[in-house]
Design a protein around this motif. Sequence first.
Motif, short mmCIF file in Angstrom:
data_model
loop_
_atom_site.label_atom_id
_atom_site.label_comp_id
_atom_site.label_asym_id
_atom_site.label_seq_id
_atom_site.Cartn_x
_atom_site.Cartn_y
_atom_site.Cartn_z
N MET A 40 -21.42 -14.04 13.87
CA MET A 40 -22.45 -14.80 13.00
C MET A 40 -23.28 -13.95 12.33
N ARG A 41 -23.65 -12.82 12.95
CA ARG A 41 -24.43 -11.81 11.96
C ARG A 41 -23.97 -11.19 11.05
N GLU A 42 -22.78 -10.75 11.28
CA GLU A 42 -21.69 -10.14 10.10
C GLU A 42 -21.46 -11.03 9.02
N ALA A 43 -21.11 -12.47 9.55
CA ALA A 43 -20.83 -13.37 8.32
C ALA A 43 -22.27 -13.93 7.67
N ASN A 44 -23.14 -13.85 8.04
CA ASN A 44 -24.51 -14.14 7.55
C ASN A 44 -24.32 -15.26 6.61
N TYR A 45 -23.58 -16.40 6.91
CA TYR A 45 -23.12 -17.44 6.21
C TYR A 45 -24.18 -18.78 6.47
#
Length: 121
Positions: A40-45
């Motif tokens: 979730m943090r990586e996607a930052n979507y």
Amino acid sequence: MRLCVCFVLLSFILCASADLRFAWDAVRGAGDMARAYWDMREANYKGADKYFHARGNYDAARRGPGGAWAAKVLSDLREKWQSDVSGRGAEDTRADQQANEWGRRGGDPNRYRPAGLPSKY
């Protein structure tokens, strides 16, 4: 008498094995929750928060009772912290908990998947 002793020993072995299995499932379930969080943090979507909540809980609960337990405990702790510290509000907490429960009950996390979220996730 020997049969009784064998039965007691077998019972102890099965109980110890079940406890180890629960603990192992809980550890692996916590890993599933952590992976969903970091994704979730990586996607930052924008709008993908509920999807990752549902996915983490779904993956952890599939591990078994220990994984489902870890998912519930971690979800509840995160939502408690988030509502107390971040100030996102009760409505966001309720929506997150609905996604958490959906995933833990085996519901498809893609129900919460926003359009355009990369297929990597």
